[in-house]
Write a protein that holds these residues in place. Structure first.
Motif, short mmCIF file in Angstrom:
data_model
loop_
_atom_site.label_atom_id
_atom_site.label_comp_id
_atom_site.label_asym_id
_atom_site.label_seq_id
_atom_site.Cartn_x
_atom_site.Cartn_y
_atom_site.Cartn_z
N GLU A 1 0.83 -1.21 0.00
CA GLU A 1 0.00 0.00 0.00
C GLU A 1 0.87 1.26 0.00
O GLU A 1 0.56 2.24 -0.70
N GLU B 1 2.28 1.74 -3.49
CA GLU B 1 1.28 2.23 -4.45
C GLU B 1 1.03 3.73 -4.25
O GLU B 1 0.95 4.49 -5.22
N GLU B 2 0.92 4.17 -3.00
CA GLU B 2 0.63 5.57 -2.75
C GLU B 2 1.81 6.46 -3.10
O GLU B 2 1.64 7.53 -3.72
N ARG C 1 2.13 6.78 -6.78
CA ARG C 1 1.03 7.60 -7.33
C ARG C 1 1.28 9.08 -7.09
O ARG C 1 1.03 9.91 -7.98
N ARG C 2 1.82 9.42 -5.95
CA ARG C 2 1.98 10.83 -5.57
C ARG C 2 3.34 11.43 -5.95
O ARG C 2 3.46 12.65 -6.09
N ASP D 1 5.65 5.47 6.58
CA ASP D 1 4.43 5.80 5.86
C ASP D 1 4.85 6.56 4.60
O ASP D 1 6.03 6.90 4.43
N PRO D 2 3.92 6.82 3.68
CA PRO D 2 4.31 7.47 2.42
C PRO D 2 5.02 8.81 2.60
O PRO D 2 6.00 9.10 1.89
N GLU E 1 -2.29 15.08 -1.29
CA GLU E 1 -3.60 14.48 -1.54
C GLU E 1 -4.66 15.58 -1.50
O GLU E 1 -4.55 16.56 -0.76
#
Length: 230
Positions: free
Chosen positions: A125, A128-129, A132-133, A186-187, A201
């Motif tokens: 996860e 992926e984040e 994406r960012r 974390d991301p 986000e």
């Protein structure tokens, strides 16, 4: 005289019979020894065949034991509550073959490690984040230390899972940044550590499911604070 000859003949006959008995006994003993030697030879041959089969079976089973047994032979297990601690045997250096035109995040794990099993979907996860960012190119990889124990030893991995990161252009012969030394990542942490250009986000402006004036007022104040912070 005739009586003496007869008596002598009887003694000779008796001696001949005794000699025959002795000869027969020797032949039987020799035959018995030959049979025993033959049996021992056959038993020895059978034992050799069994030993050869055992060695062949061991050789066949060795690959089936898998890389796990080889790794387990090279590690000493312990657990600090967040990682399975290990001590890998160091050999020749084997470095990761990673590109220089992207940042890299690598998870070093073992399939039998319970912490790795619990963490793997969280790692997916996060990957992926971040991908994406992130405007900065970044790649995520997972390396099994059961399969690539030499690589893990080269990077001095001492616990599973270990997350190492490299910024764009960093040499892969360096140890890298240990990203989960203190706690799980974390991301946003990944972005900060690797200096990634991360997109923010989208913020949800209003929750129409909120009921009551007090909850609406609290939400408006929260959004106002977020606006000022931005």
């Amino acid at each position: 005289k005739d009586g003496g000859e007869k008596e002598g003949g009887k003694e000779q006959k008796k001696d001949d019979e005794n000699e025959k008995e002795k000869k027969k006994g020797k032949e039987q003993l020799k035959e018995k020894e030959n049979d025993q030697a033959k049996e021992e030879a056959e038993e020895g041959k059978e034992q050799e065949e069994e030993q050869d089969k055992g060695e062949q079976k061991t050789g066949e089973e060795q690959p089936k034991q898998g890389l796990l047994s080889r790794l387990e032979a090279a590690v000493h297990r312990a657990d600090d509550g967040t990682k399975t601690k290990v001590e890998l045997k160091k050999g020749r250096d084997h470095y990761l073959n990673l590109t220089d035109d992207a940042a890299h995040v690598v998870e070093f794990y073992a399939p039998w490690c319970p912490h790795c099993q619990h963490y793997k979907w969280e790692y997916v996860e996060i990957a992926e984040e971040v991908q994406r960012r992130s405007i900065t190119p970044v790649q995520f990889t997972a390396v099994s230390c059961d399969v690539y124990s030499a690589i893990c030893a080269t990077y001095k991995i001492n616990g599973f899972p270990t997350i190492l990161g490299w910024k764009i252009g960093d040499s892969k012969t360096q140890h890298g940044i240990e990203m989960n030394a203190e706690e799980n990542i974390d991301p946003d942490t990944v972005g900060e550590m690797l200096e990634l250009d991360m997109a923010h986000e989208a913020v949800k402006l209003f929750d129409w499911d909120i009921e009551g004036e007090e909850e609406k007022q609290a939400m408006m104040e929260k959004l106002a604070k977020q606006g000022h912070a931005a």
